[in-house]
Design an enzyme around this catalytic site. Structure first.
Site, PDB file in Angstrom:
ATOM      1  N   HIS A 276       0.843  -1.204   0.000  1.00  0.00           N
ATOM      2  CA  HIS A 276       0.000   0.000   0.000  1.00  0.00           C
ATOM      3  C   HIS A 276       0.872   1.245   0.000  1.00  0.00           C
ATOM      4  O   HIS A 276       0.860   2.016   0.936  1.00  0.00           O
ATOM      5  CB  HIS A 276      -0.907  -0.013   1.227  1.00  0.00           C
ATOM      6  CG  HIS A 276      -2.052  -0.968   1.124  1.00  0.00           C
ATOM      7  ND1 HIS A 276      -3.299  -0.587   0.701  1.00  0.00           N
ATOM      8  CD2 HIS A 276      -2.148  -2.302   1.355  1.00  0.00           C
ATOM      9  CE1 HIS A 276      -4.127  -1.626   0.701  1.00  0.00           C
ATOM     10  NE2 HIS A 276      -3.440  -2.686   1.092  1.00  0.00           N
ATOM     11  N   ASP A 329      -0.127  -6.183   4.178  1.00  0.00           N
ATOM     12  CA  ASP A 329      -1.354  -6.836   3.704  1.00  0.00           C
ATOM     13  C   ASP A 329      -1.567  -6.617   2.210  1.00  0.00           C
ATOM     14  O   ASP A 329      -0.978  -5.712   1.605  1.00  0.00           O
ATOM     15  CB  ASP A 329      -2.560  -6.273   4.470  1.00  0.00           C
ATOM     16  CG  ASP A 329      -2.675  -4.772   4.316  1.00  0.00           C
ATOM     17  OD1 ASP A 329      -1.641  -4.074   4.458  1.00  0.00           O
ATOM     18  OD2 ASP A 329      -3.777  -4.270   4.024  1.00  0.00           O
ATOM     19  N   GLU A 330      -2.402  -7.456   1.641  1.00  0.00           N
ATOM     20  CA  GLU A 330      -2.913  -7.287   0.274  1.00  0.00           C
ATOM     21  C   GLU A 330      -1.810  -7.007  -0.744  1.00  0.00           C
ATOM     22  O   GLU A 330      -1.889  -6.060  -1.525  1.00  0.00           O
ATOM     23  CB  GLU A 330      -3.950  -6.155   0.235  1.00  0.00           C
ATOM     24  CG  GLU A 330      -5.175  -6.453   1.101  1.00  0.00           C
ATOM     25  CD  GLU A 330      -6.270  -5.394   0.966  1.00  0.00           C
ATOM     26  OE1 GLU A 330      -7.415  -5.775   0.737  1.00  0.00           O
ATOM     27  OE2 GLU A 330      -5.963  -4.185   1.101  1.00  0.00           O
ATOM     28  N   VAL A 331      -0.774  -7.823  -0.718  1.00  0.00           N
ATOM     29  CA  VAL A 331       0.346  -7.619  -1.645  1.00  0.00           C
ATOM     30  C   VAL A 331       0.119  -8.432  -2.916  1.00  0.00           C
ATOM     31  O   VAL A 331      -0.008  -9.655  -2.871  1.00  0.00           O
ATOM     32  CB  VAL A 331       1.676  -8.029  -0.972  1.00  0.00           C
ATOM     33  CG1 VAL A 331       2.828  -7.929  -1.966  1.00  0.00           C
ATOM     34  CG2 VAL A 331       1.934  -7.147   0.250  1.00  0.00           C
ATOM     35  N   GLU A 380      -1.872 -11.244   6.870  1.00  0.00           N
ATOM     36  CA  GLU A 380      -1.350 -11.948   5.700  1.00  0.00           C
ATOM     37  C   GLU A 380       0.102 -12.363   5.887  1.00  0.00           C
ATOM     38  O   GLU A 380       0.531 -13.405   5.377  1.00  0.00           O
ATOM     39  CB  GLU A 380      -1.443 -11.084   4.438  1.00  0.00           C
ATOM     40  CG  GLU A 380      -2.858 -10.923   3.907  1.00  0.00           C
ATOM     41  CD  GLU A 380      -3.529  -9.669   4.389  1.00  0.00           C
ATOM     42  OE1 GLU A 380      -3.311  -9.298   5.572  1.00  0.00           O
ATOM     43  OE2 GLU A 380      -4.275  -9.063   3.603  1.00  0.00           O
TER      44      GLU A 380
END
Lengths: 529, 529
Positions: A276, A329-331, A380
């Site tokens: 992010h 997160d959310e990579v 994650e």
């Protein structure tokens, strides 16, 4: 719900009838319905009360005699003044028409604090004992000034404006309250990357946290959308801000931390890497894999880690909390795998995208550790890398079910923020769902329970700005605050049992907490005389 | 809209290029786009400026030497301190890293006020002259302290935080601003009957009004739904409050008036009779035609008029504005015609329902006149009774088209609040519609124009409470405020010409004014460096 209220009113009428006949005041019945209830939020862990009423003198004072604690920093005095302002905020105090009984006068509050050390840190003793034995003085005893600040908040909730006498009263005296938090970490996330939040708005949020005894402001400072914070050693980073004025100077950030700490609130700073972080590249484009594929941050470029090191080096000067949050997160590693120079680097280092993600997260953790921080990461990182993470990692759960169980079973500490219940930006989550969310679900072993250090409600900023953040946070954050403060056996098994007390908390002089319409009218109908 | 912004940026880049090259600062271009514009709202009536920059010293001071006005009441000093707080609110002021030029120092503000009379009243001279000639002192000259307060607000809008030097600057010096309002009555209605608004919320609204130079708070105190105000001589009236605590003591009301007056804001108190008054009967049921048919107030009962007389007698002690509002709208006389004892009274007095409505309105007017008030009534009273109304009536238009024209043609004064544009609770009304609403539409004769004393935006409370009233009022009330303050020839013919200036006003440190999302992002996209 209606029948609950009807029964309650009926019960109260029985209890109050003798008193009302005695006082013979028009407003008595309706006032007394409020005042004869224990309206403290979050519910203290031990509480006893009587049935007498005292009133607060105009020169109600703070005394710290007998305390080892000198309050040289003024933390306690400032807290006292803030609480007095809140107590007196809603009506003009004017006892000129009253015939007040001197023998029912509450002259002040004596506070004894055991430790002269006022460093705020994770795990600081936040307990306090509050007594209002009778006329004269109320008393707070606490190991630290931060416990005493909680005691002041509780005291303020015992105070009510009396519409007959026009003074502030404390009802149900004598009071004895012995109180301490269930969890040491009771957080609220704000997000200044999706919308810039002006400094006074953040301060206002911090003040409101203290009303509910929340103690960690998780500041999600930067994200894909913007980089509003000045980093002195990398002065181009805040070119990623939305605009010239939607920025925090480094001094602004220090001011936020100082403001929060004086109120017993730690600030957990976050940089969410590597996923992010596209906004970083507006100032330093080499942090992007390429101008067309801008995140995750370029894992192949040593400069990326130099900047992270530089940021954490600056953070260490102002963010004194034991933890820093590194996101993770959310990579989506697609940009790495499709950008030629990163492709080459992956091949040279014999990594695929997932392995490079692990490499990045662990390398960022080492940098944080080198600055003396312990680390919070989004789940994650645990879900993917498990015990390769530093043992100093705290796993923040948000996405999947059962993560807290698995994380503590693996020996990690955990913060619970499951999105289905504790994401406040999901405005369809109702306060009773928030209240019922139990961090220790399916964790029965006391040693593992102790690894759940607390929980956090999150107010992500995609659709929230300074104009409505407080209305999005409250009153639901208060429901989580009681879950995190009050011992399990004192929590309501059915949230409807606490509706009225939460409504009272939400309509306190802290008017910003008042939920639009709904609560007010539930209260309104059955209180009409 | 996009092309407007693109052209604007292009123009500014040309203008700014030499300055930017000279200063060679990273943030220069984007800052300067803001700073090189005249960002005063509402637009002053005469304005000239230069291109120099001054900075404000840490001990920036107020001087009143040379003034006949001694400010014994502290109105000016308090106003100055409030404005300085606002100017410094958003960032930490810290010039320790700067090399500031002493020859560009602005040391303070000298204020000269001609009249020592600080009584606030309808028509008080609100004009002021503000000059910032160069280093040293800025100057405000005004006939009254209330003009000077407007000057302070304008001055605050010339001040900006400089992200490079970390101090407050005034750009575009020298400034000369000569300013006065177009209309003497620039109002905002709040409604504490449909939702109770806590005292601090009302004070917050008053403060925000001063930012836009609005000068009348129309307080719609009571209505069908609730009677929250204490009337000492009729102590049962506030039994009509929603609850025991959703009440204003008489001292609270006095505090609101005093708070407003010290900020140059008059308070217009309203009791809306006979139609919007069912709540009165919770305390005094004989004011109802019957328990089942509770409004309009019982026209046949002399006690009804005794209570109105009592209320206005109490009002006169605290509401010092020339006018009182008697409502008079939306009267359905069905209850009178269907209730036996009122039927009999109508027959005895040879009146039908409409005639009784007229009898009531005119009788209430006479009571108000007897207390020294002039009267504001909603337009239905004019639409129905025309020149039978007291010539001291001001007709408030809200419902029909062309009422202002007809009212001034009949010799009455008028306030314009047409609901299709100026009811802020209609959240679909856009700011540009609010801006474009012209009170003098179809009124060309200057003598008749002078009878339109102003206008008012209305924030009715059915779906608004303390948690969202400010977000409902702003920024649209600012659009009306410019319409009411700025001379007609200075107003934008196309509202899009003022979008950017309004956005700037809305995102000032007065963060409560910031509209959710929309403005911020319009600004954001083209400012990204």
């Amino acid at each position: 719900m209606q029948s609950y209220f009807r029964n309650f009113v009926s019960d109260m009428e029985k209890t109050l009838l003798p008193i009302c006949l005695f006082l013979c005041i028009e407003v008595c019945l309706v006032s007394a319905v409020f005042l004869q209830k224990v309206n403290v939020w979050p519910m203290p862990n031990y509480l006893s009360n009587g049935d007498k009423t005292l009133y607060m003198g105009n020169d109600f004072e703070l005394e710290t005699a007998g305390s080892k604690f000198a309050d040289a920093s003024g933390i306690l005095k400032d807290g006292f003044l803030r609480v007095m302002d809140i107590v007196k905020l809603d009506h003009v105090i004017d006892d000129s028409h009253s015939t007040l009984n001197e023998s029912a006068l509450l002259k002040g509050l004596k506070v004894v604090i055991q430790s002269p050390n006022n460093e705020l840190q994770y795990g600081v003793d936040e307990s306090y004992k509050l007594t209002v034995p009778g006329p004269g003085y109320a008393h707070i005893e606490a190991p630290t000034v931060y416990g005493a600040l909680h005691g002041l908040q509780t005291f303020s909730q015992l105070c009510h404006f009396n519409f007959k006498t026009r003074v502030i009263e404390v009802n149900l005296v004598p009071w004895t309250i012995i109180d301490m938090p269930r969890f040491p970490y009771r957080g609220l996330l704000i997000d200044t990357a999706r919308h810039y939040l002006p400094l006074p708005v953040i301060k206002n949020v911090i003040d409101s946290m203290t009303y509910a005894k929340l103690n960690v402001l998780h500041w999600h400072i930067v994200d894909t959308q913007s980089f509003p914070l000045e980093i002195p050693s990398y002065p181009k980073l805040w070119k990623g801000a939305y605009s010239a004025s939607e920025r925090y100077t480094f001094a602004d950030a220090a001011e936020i931390v100082s403001y929060a700490e004086r109120r017993g609130v730690n600030v957990l700073a976050e940089i969410d890497v590597p996923g992010h972080a596209a906004s970083w590249g507006f100032g330093y484009p080499s942090l992007w894999p390429s101008a067309n594929c801008t995140q995750p941050l370029d894992v192949s470029n040593e400069f990326t880690f130099k900047v992270i090191d530089g940021i954490l080096s600056e953070f260490k000067k102002i963010f004194k909390f034991r933890f820093v949050h590194l996101g993770g997160d959310e990579v989506d590693t697609g940009c790495w795998e499709s950008t030629p120079h990163v492709q080459r680097w992956l091949a040279e280092h014999k990594m695929n995208g997932s392995e490079a993600y692990e490499y990045f997260v662990l390398k960022a953790q080492k940098i944080a550790l080198s600055h003396g921080y312990e680390i919070v990461n989004w789940e994650e990182t645990f879900n993917n890398f498990g015990d390769k993470l530093s043992p100093k990692t705290v796993v923040q759960n948000w996405l999947e079910i059962g993560v807290a169980e698995r994380a503590v079973a693996a020996g990690f500490r955990c913060i619970v923020s499951n999105q289905d219940k504790w994401y406040l930006n999901y405005v369809h989550s109702t306060w009773d769902q928030v209240y019922s969310n139990e961090p220790l679900t399916n964790i029965t072993n006391p040693k593992l329970q102790a690894l759940v250090i607390g929980g956090e409600v999150c107010s992500w900023g995609e659709f929230i700005d300074g104009s409505d953040i407080q209305q999005t946070i409250w009153p639901r954050a208060a429901a989580a605050a009681e879950r995190l403060w009050t011992s399990y056996d004192k929590l309501a098994k059915d949230p409807r049992q606490v509706t009225e007390r939460l409504a009272h908390f939400s309509s306190e002089p802290k008017s910003i907490l008042k939920e639009k319409g709904s609560f007010g009218h539930v209260m309104t109908n059955w209180l009409r005389t």
